[in-house]
Design a protein around this motif. Structure first.
Motif, short mmCIF file in Angstrom:
data_model
loop_
_atom_site.label_atom_id
_atom_site.label_comp_id
_atom_site.label_asym_id
_atom_site.label_seq_id
_atom_site.Cartn_x
_atom_site.Cartn_y
_atom_site.Cartn_z
N ASN A 74 -50.08 24.92 -32.80
CA ASN A 74 -49.79 26.33 -33.10
C ASN A 74 -48.32 26.52 -33.48
OD1 ASN A 74 -52.43 26.73 -32.32
ND2 ASN A 74 -51.87 27.26 -30.22
N GLY A 75 -47.72 25.52 -34.08
CA GLY A 75 -46.34 25.63 -34.56
C GLY A 75 -45.26 25.64 -33.48
N ASN A 76 -45.62 25.26 -32.25
CA ASN A 76 -44.60 25.35 -31.20
C ASN A 76 -43.74 24.10 -31.11
OD1 ASN A 76 -46.34 23.65 -29.94
ND2 ASN A 76 -46.38 24.72 -28.00
N GLN A 77 -43.03 23.82 -32.23
CA GLN A 77 -42.12 22.69 -32.25
C GLN A 77 -40.80 23.09 -31.59
OE1 GLN A 77 -43.36 22.75 -36.58
NE2 GLN A 77 -41.93 21.06 -36.48
N GLY A 78 -39.86 22.19 -31.57
CA GLY A 78 -38.51 22.51 -31.11
C GLY A 78 -38.29 22.18 -29.65
N PHE A 79 -37.02 22.04 -29.32
CA PHE A 79 -36.62 21.57 -27.99
C PHE A 79 -37.19 22.41 -26.85
CE2 PHE A 79 -33.83 21.77 -24.33
CZ PHE A 79 -33.75 20.43 -23.99
N ASP A 80 -37.14 23.74 -27.01
CA ASP A 80 -37.55 24.61 -25.89
C ASP A 80 -38.98 24.36 -25.44
OD1 ASP A 80 -35.12 25.78 -25.88
OD2 ASP A 80 -35.74 27.59 -26.95
N ASN A 81 -39.83 23.96 -26.40
CA ASN A 81 -41.25 23.79 -26.06
C ASN A 81 -41.60 22.39 -25.56
OD1 ASN A 81 -41.95 26.45 -26.72
ND2 ASN A 81 -41.92 25.93 -28.88
N VAL A 82 -40.62 21.49 -25.61
CA VAL A 82 -40.90 20.13 -25.11
C VAL A 82 -41.06 20.21 -23.59
CG1 VAL A 82 -39.99 17.78 -24.91
CG2 VAL A 82 -39.61 19.05 -27.01
N GLN A 83 -42.08 19.54 -23.09
CA GLN A 83 -42.37 19.53 -21.65
C GLN A 83 -41.71 18.29 -21.02
OE1 GLN A 83 -46.62 19.82 -20.97
NE2 GLN A 83 -46.90 21.00 -22.82
N PRO A 84 -41.55 18.22 -19.70
CA PRO A 84 -41.95 19.21 -18.71
C PRO A 84 -41.08 20.48 -18.77
CG PRO A 84 -41.56 17.05 -17.70
CD PRO A 84 -41.06 16.97 -19.09
N HIS A 85 -41.68 21.58 -18.25
CA HIS A 85 -40.92 22.80 -18.05
C HIS A 85 -40.54 22.83 -16.56
CE1 HIS A 85 -41.88 24.24 -22.03
NE2 HIS A 85 -43.15 24.01 -21.80
N LEU A 86 -39.25 23.02 -16.31
CA LEU A 86 -38.75 23.04 -14.92
C LEU A 86 -38.32 24.45 -14.58
CD1 LEU A 86 -37.79 21.63 -12.30
CD2 LEU A 86 -35.69 21.01 -13.50
N PHE A 87 -38.85 24.98 -13.47
CA PHE A 87 -38.52 26.34 -13.03
C PHE A 87 -37.86 26.23 -11.67
CE2 PHE A 87 -42.31 26.27 -15.61
CZ PHE A 87 -42.03 27.19 -16.61
N GLN A 88 -36.54 26.47 -11.62
CA GLN A 88 -35.83 26.29 -10.35
C GLN A 88 -35.61 27.63 -9.68
OE1 GLN A 88 -32.83 23.37 -12.01
NE2 GLN A 88 -33.35 22.40 -10.06
N SER A 89 -35.83 27.64 -8.38
CA SER A 89 -35.57 28.87 -7.64
C SER A 89 -35.12 28.54 -6.22
CB SER A 89 -36.81 29.77 -7.64
OG SER A 89 -37.85 29.13 -6.97
N GLN A 90 -34.60 29.56 -5.51
CA GLN A 90 -34.01 29.33 -4.18
C GLN A 90 -35.02 28.75 -3.20
OE1 GLN A 90 -32.50 33.14 -3.01
NE2 GLN A 90 -30.47 32.69 -3.82
N LYS A 91 -36.21 29.31 -3.21
CA LYS A 91 -37.19 28.96 -2.20
C LYS A 91 -37.92 27.65 -2.53
CE LYS A 91 -39.59 30.91 1.33
NZ LYS A 91 -39.03 31.56 2.48
N GLU A 92 -38.43 27.56 -3.73
CA GLU A 92 -39.19 26.37 -4.13
C GLU A 92 -39.20 26.25 -5.65
OE1 GLU A 92 -43.09 24.29 -2.39
OE2 GLU A 92 -43.52 26.16 -3.40
N SER A 93 -38.83 25.05 -6.12
CA SER A 93 -38.84 24.83 -7.58
C SER A 93 -40.15 24.16 -7.99
CB SER A 93 -37.67 23.94 -7.98
OG SER A 93 -36.47 24.59 -7.62
N MET A 94 -40.44 24.23 -9.27
CA MET A 94 -41.64 23.53 -9.75
C MET A 94 -41.46 23.07 -11.20
SD MET A 94 -44.43 26.53 -10.36
CE MET A 94 -43.90 28.23 -10.51
N ALA A 95 -42.14 21.96 -11.50
CA ALA A 95 -42.14 21.43 -12.87
C ALA A 95 -43.59 21.35 -13.32
CB ALA A 95 -41.51 20.06 -12.91
N ILE A 96 -43.83 21.66 -14.60
CA ILE A 96 -45.21 21.70 -15.10
C ILE A 96 -45.33 20.91 -16.40
CG2 ILE A 96 -47.07 23.22 -15.93
CD1 ILE A 96 -46.01 25.44 -14.22
N VAL A 97 -46.42 20.14 -16.51
CA VAL A 97 -46.83 19.60 -17.81
C VAL A 97 -48.26 20.04 -18.07
CG1 VAL A 97 -45.28 17.61 -17.96
CG2 VAL A 97 -47.47 17.35 -16.79
N HIS A 98 -48.61 20.14 -19.34
CA HIS A 98 -49.91 20.72 -19.71
C HIS A 98 -50.41 20.09 -21.00
CE1 HIS A 98 -51.72 24.42 -21.97
NE2 HIS A 98 -52.70 23.71 -21.46
N SER A 99 -51.66 19.76 -20.98
CA SER A 99 -52.32 19.28 -22.19
C SER A 99 -53.46 20.26 -22.46
CB SER A 99 -52.83 17.88 -21.85
OG SER A 99 -53.47 17.30 -22.87
N GLY A 100 -53.58 20.74 -23.68
CA GLY A 100 -54.63 21.71 -24.00
C GLY A 100 -54.06 22.95 -24.63
#
Ligand SMILES: O=P(O)(O)OC[C@H]1O[C@H](OP(=O)(O)OP(=O)(O)O)[C@H](O)[C@@H]1O
Ligand SMILES: NC(=O)CC[C@H](N)C(=O)O
Ligand SMILES: [Mg+2]
Length: 430
Positions: A74-100
């Motif tokens: 769907n045209g989502n090229q470029g650095f920002d869309n490269v996975q993993p996505h890392l979401f950092q926060s005070q309480k608990e951080s998480m990283a996500i990868v997704h196929s589909g």
């Protein structure tokens, strides 16, 4: 995608495993590693080898890691869309990868933005993090199950926190995902070929609707989303996966060979030689040659330094790719009636060019045989063909296609033949 929980060389093993998965995408690569509270990430656009050097891997310390090869759809090229996505926060951080592909991504994003979410990327993957956070600062099964319940489409997700890794598959199990063991560590991969490379043993394939938690105590399966009959994407067998991978206990090479044999039964033709179109149709071409008692020859060679064409993000790059990638072997095809077996025609980019190449190399006749049925409808489940306009078979008759690619004849495998070939391969490879 690949993940590992509980190994002192987590990032390095992820890097090797992603090597075996490079054929699933060419637009970017990334790994996030975690040990204790410390997170490190490295990702960029390009092939895995261009993105990672020894120095980057050494910096990715920690016993747990997830990584992804990016295939921009769907045209989502470029650095920002490269996975993993890392979401950092005070309480608990998480990283996500997704196929589909999340089909209701646009609507969900609209709702989330209306209630205050701010997105960093165009990627549908980011939605999962936002939906989970609606439940509070800590990731747990209830929050994930609720988030997954709002998502429609195809997803194989891996989500890593400081304490555990979650693995989720959509209710129809459209994309493949396998869990294995490497010494004391758990490993998760889109395809089993990555396990063979790192010396891991497969334990089981993730089932439709599964949510699996892996932590220091082991793994636990929770069926959180009502599952349906598994509908693993047929394109995984036809094109996407590597021939040495097994999907649902079916070896991909064996399935493709059966597709070629079935095609020979359905669409025989008088000819002198059979050739495949490297790489993905080689198995089917061998099957076609065997079943039709014709010699299998290398009538086209592939420049090994050029990647896959279909998964390139623009038509210009795909056209250029075919020209750079495939060349006819004149000594083999000149004066011969050639059966050219390819695994699929999607946009027709490949066949339009190579039939002409074979004719220019002196082939007397070129009969094109396609080891899967015509692709007439778009796919919204994670393969980059989302419009009817771009699909060759949706816009031409069979004769029209044959003429447009300049072939002497053209035939496709029937849908029933495809199903039979996959199921027969299942019985054989057990
Ligand atoms: O009709 P099209 O739009 O051209 O798409 C179909 C072609 O693209 C794929 O090859 P690709 O070059 O991507 O990879 P491969 O080397 O694995 O065959 C596929 O195997 C067909 O050859
Ligand atoms: N290749 C894919 O499976 C795409 C994953 C995800 N939907 C993305 O856009 O990044
Ligand atoms: Mg091909």
């Amino acid at each position: 995608m690949f993940g590992i929980w509980g190994h002192e060389k987590a990032a390095e093993i992820t890097y090797y495993a992603l090597h075996a998965l490079q054929h699933r995408g060419q637009d970017g690569a990334g790994i996030v590693a975690c040990g204790g509270e410390a997170w490190q990430i490295h990702k960029d656009v390009g092939l895995l080898n261009d993105v990672f050097s020894r120095g980057e891997l050494d910096r990715l310390a920690g016993q747990n890691a997830i990584g992804q090869i990016h295939y921009a759809i769907n045209g989502n090229q470029g650095f920002d869309n490269v996975q993993p996505h890392l979401f950092q926060s005070q309480k608990e951080s998480m990283a996500i990868v997704h196929s589909g592909n999340i089909m209701n991504a646009h609507a969900l994003r609209g709702e989330l933005e209306a209630s205050g979410s701010i997105f960093q990327t165009d990627a549908d993957t980011e939605l999962l993090a936002h939906l989970i956070r609606r439940h509070g600062a800590v990731v747990n099964e209830a929050a994930i199950a609720d988030a997954l319940g709002k998502i429609i489409g195809a997803y194989a997700f891996m989500l890593m926190t400081e304490d555990c890794m979650y693995i989720a598959l959509d209710p129809q199990g459209i994309r493949p995902l396998t869990i294995g063991r490497l010494q004391d560590a758990y490993v998760v991969s889109s395809e089993s070929c990555a396990f063979d490379l790192i010396g891991a043993q497969k334990i089981f394939e993730v089932q439709p609707g599964d949510l699996i938690r892996i932590d220091a105590a082991g793994w636990q399966r929770k069926a959180v989303i009502p599952s349906e009959r598994q509908r693993l994407c047929a394109m995984e067998y036809v094109y996407f996966s590597r021939p040495d991978s097994d999907l649902q206990h079916i070896n991909v090479h064996a399935a493709r060979k059966r597709m070629g044999m079935q095609l020979a039964e359905e669409a025989a033709v008088r000819a002198d030689v059979v050739t495949g179109v490297p790489d993905s149709s080689i198995s089917a071409a061998i099957g076609y040659a065997e079943a039709s008692h014709l010699p299998y020859e290398i009538g086209l060679i592939k420049n090994r330094y050029v990647g896959r064409t279909f998964i390139k993000p623009s038509q210009e790059l795909r056209e250029q790719g075919v020209k750079m990638k495939l060349s006819p072997v004149k000594g083999i095809v000149a004066g011969k009636r050639v059966v050219m077996v390819d695994d699929s025609i999607v946009r027709g980019t490949t066949s339009k060019k190579i039939v002409r190449m074979l004719k220019e190399a002196g082939a007397a006749e070129v009969h094109v045989r396609i080891a899967s049925p015509p692709v007439k409808h778009p796919c919204y489940y994670g393969i980059d063909m989302s419009t009817t306009e771009e699909l060759f078979a949706a816009n031409h008759t069979l004769d029209g296609m044959c003429e447009a690619i300049g072939a002497d004849s053209l035939a496709y495998l029937s849908p029933e033949g495809l199903e039979k070939a996959i199921i027969a391969a299942k019985k054989k490879s057990r």
